[in-house]
Enzyme design. Structure first.
Site, PDB file in Angstrom:
ATOM      1  N   LYS A  10      74.633  48.167  47.372  1.00 15.49           N
ATOM      2  CA  LYS A  10      74.697  46.715  47.402  1.00 15.49           C
ATOM      3  C   LYS A  10      74.575  46.164  45.979  1.00 15.49           C
ATOM      4  O   LYS A  10      73.714  46.582  45.205  1.00 15.49           O
ATOM      5  CB  LYS A  10      73.568  46.161  48.263  1.00 15.49           C
ATOM      6  CG  LYS A  10      73.698  44.683  48.596  1.00 15.49           C
ATOM      7  CD  LYS A  10      72.671  44.299  49.672  1.00 15.49           C
ATOM      8  CE  LYS A  10      72.891  42.884  50.161  1.00 15.49           C
ATOM      9  NZ  LYS A  10      72.571  41.890  49.121  1.00 15.49           N
ATOM     10  N   GLU A  45      72.791  33.489  40.553  1.00 17.69           N
ATOM     11  CA  GLU A  45      71.490  33.186  41.159  1.00 17.69           C
ATOM     12  C   GLU A  45      70.486  32.734  40.109  1.00 17.69           C
ATOM     13  O   GLU A  45      69.719  31.775  40.328  1.00 17.69           O
ATOM     14  CB  GLU A  45      70.975  34.418  41.905  1.00 17.69           C
ATOM     15  CG  GLU A  45      71.736  34.708  43.190  1.00 17.69           C
ATOM     16  CD  GLU A  45      71.360  36.015  43.845  1.00 17.69           C
ATOM     17  OE1 GLU A  45      71.827  36.260  44.971  1.00 17.69           O
ATOM     18  OE2 GLU A  45      70.602  36.808  43.242  1.00 17.69           O
ATOM     19  N   SER A  88      69.737  46.117  45.914  1.00 19.84           N
ATOM     20  CA  SER A  88      68.770  46.260  46.997  1.00 19.84           C
ATOM     21  C   SER A  88      67.949  47.522  46.800  1.00 19.84           C
ATOM     22  O   SER A  88      68.452  48.545  46.333  1.00 19.84           O
ATOM     23  CB  SER A  88      69.486  46.313  48.346  1.00 19.84           C
ATOM     24  OG  SER A  88      68.577  46.605  49.386  1.00 19.84           O
ATOM     25  N   HIS A 112      84.768  20.879  52.624  1.00 19.50           N
ATOM     26  CA  HIS A 112      83.810  21.075  53.715  1.00 19.50           C
ATOM     27  C   HIS A 112      83.636  22.571  54.036  1.00 19.50           C
ATOM     28  O   HIS A 112      83.289  22.937  55.167  1.00 19.50           O
ATOM     29  CB  HIS A 112      84.236  20.342  54.992  1.00 19.50           C
ATOM     30  CG  HIS A 112      84.421  18.876  54.824  1.00 19.50           C
ATOM     31  ND1 HIS A 112      83.417  17.952  55.020  1.00 19.50           N
ATOM     32  CD2 HIS A 112      85.510  18.150  54.459  1.00 19.50           C
ATOM     33  CE1 HIS A 112      83.866  16.742  54.795  1.00 19.50           C
ATOM     34  NE2 HIS A 112      85.148  16.827  54.434  1.00 19.50           N
TER      35      HIS A 112
END
Length: 468
Positions: A320, A327, A314, A184
């Site tokens: 970043k 992805e 980015s 969870h």
């Protein structure tokens, strides 16, 4: 003199202009004019399969005494040129065309006939000779099976096996490291990285087995059924002879469908295969998302691992770095899941003796296989192989994990364990320290019971005395 831009070709509907340098003829040109829809031609793997079908058919017809040997040799040579990809530009017909794929079948017949005629020095007829004993209605379903089988054999299966091997190597490299398990998305009992990665590997291995289980039906071909499954205009032995020839060309054990009628009227095997591809896509999405969560941070996330830094993340935030391969994997999975729905809808579009969404099924099935093959290799090589483990972060989380108190349940009971867990969490203290203060168990015994590595091995670590 300027070279003419067009030449005149004709078919049963009359004459029309065809680009002068095109290898195709009238029926292909009509399809080009009729279907300016997506700009997506049929996949290269499918054109290869159609060409191999033409070569195998020519050999079968010659063996059965129906096609002169010199004509057959010219057709086979031309077909193999097409199969090798030497004439890809000559296959412009859109995916969204006649539902039987007749336009693509005739495109292949016309191109191969033109090439064979040049080689032979006299005319080879696209219908009477290249398409002998065939119909679009059996050529296209057969080519769906052949193309899907070849992409599985040559691309997807090796890629998934490569991913499984990369996961196994990473298991061996970091498998001994203990971390906090999660259910969870909440802290749970500890596991080793080896156990976690082994679950991913097993998903991939089961995916390979699932797809392989479709092979007995995928290797059954509709060829020989011709128009509706009766085999009209084909020799009675054509189906079996063709299967032997295509098997030799492809290095796979193809055979005639147990029902040529079923092979033409339905695409149930394609739907089955797509379903297994979807299952693999779901597995890869799960794996990719686990990697994304584990990589999250580097400060505010879990930061359990660091994926390889592949590119700036980015255009506005310097430094970043994003989990780009997971992805991309998730996006591939989404596409494959969508393709499966398309194939399911297309698969039920068989009316009586013929499915009428064959080109769409072929396109989406091959696309799903190719996407999964490519992304599996990217995931193995650019994410799994190179990620590093933040052991200090894992140890810190383990020491503060109140769920470790679960191991004390057999000794002190669930309710007392829950109280210790709540106190440890509220005060931000290691569970060992709170348990030592709240129970009369010796410290050495507590350390043994709460050893995270031992807890990954399961089983009861102590007796039931003191419970309650």
């Amino acid at each position: 003199m300027t070279k003419p831009e067009f030449r005149i070709e004709h078919d049963s509907m009359g004459e029309l202009q065809v680009p002068a340098d095109a290898l195709w003829a009238a029926q292909t040109q009509r399809a080009v004019l009729n279907f300016p829809i997506s700009g997506r031609p049929m996949p290269r793997a499918f054109i290869r399969a159609v060409a191999l079908v033409k070569a195998a058919a020519a050999r079968a017809n010659t063996a059965l005494g129906l096609l002169p040997a010199d004509v057959s040799e010219a057709i086979v040579a031309a077909s193999l040129e097409v199969a090798e990809g030497r004439h890809d530009a000559q296959f412009p017909v859109d995916v969204f065309q006649t539902g039987s794929g007749t336009s693509t079948n005739m495109n292949a017949n016309e191109v191969i006939a033109n090439l064979a005629s040049r080689r032979l020095g006299r005319a080879v007829h696209p219908n009477d000779q290249v398409n002998m004993a065939q119909s679009s209605n059996d050529v296209i379903p057969t080519s769906i099976h052949v193309s899907a089988a070849l992409v599985w054999k040559e691309a997807l299966r090796p890629a998934l096996e490569h991913l499984a091997a990369a996961l196994q190597a990473k298991e061996q490299q970091v498998g001994h490291i203990v971390k906090t398990g999660r259910t969870h998305l909440m802290d749970a009992m500890p596991v080793t990285l080896g156990q976690e990665i082994a679950a991913w590997r097993t998903q991939v291995e089961k995916g390979i087995a699932r797809i392989a289980a479709v092979e007995p039906r995928l290797l059954q071909l509709a060829q020989g059924g011709t128009a509706v499954g009766t085999g009209i205009n084909a020799h009675p032995d054509f189906a079996s002879r063709f299967a032997a020839e295509i098997s030799q060309l492809c290095g796979m054990a193809f055979k005639p469908n147990v029902s040529l009628f079923e092979g033409i009227a339905t695409q149930d095997t394609a739907v089955e295969l797509s379903g297994q591809l979807k299952t693999v896509a779901v597995s890869l999405m799960k794996l990719a998302n686990d990697l994304r969560w584990m990589n999250g941070g580097p400060l505010a996330g879990l930061a359990e691992i660091a994926l390889p830094a592949l590119q700036p993340g980015s255009s506005i935030m310097p430094g970043k770095v994003n989990p780009v391969i997971p992805e991309a994997t998730a996006m591939v999975a989404a596409e494959v899941i969508g393709n499966d729905m398309t194939i399911a809808v297309a698969g039920q579009s068989g009316n009586f003796q013929l499915n009428v969404m064959l080109p769409l099924i072929a396109s989406k099935l091959i696309e799903s296989e190719r996407l999964l093959a490519n992304v599996a290799r990217a995931l193995a090589d650019s994410a799994i192989a190179g990620f590093t483990v933040n052991e200090a972060r894992l140890v810190e989380a383990l020491q503060r994990n109140p769920i470790l108190v679960t191991a004390l349940n057999p000794v002190i009971g669930y309710e007392k364990g829950a109280a210790i867990a709540k106190k440890a969490y509220a005060e931000g203290k290691p569970i060992l320290d709170v348990a030592a203060a709240q129970t009369d168990l010796p410290l050495d015994e507590l350390k043994r019971l709460l050893d995270p590595l031992e807890l990954t091995r399961g089983g009861i670590k102590g007796g039931t005395s003191g419970g309650g």
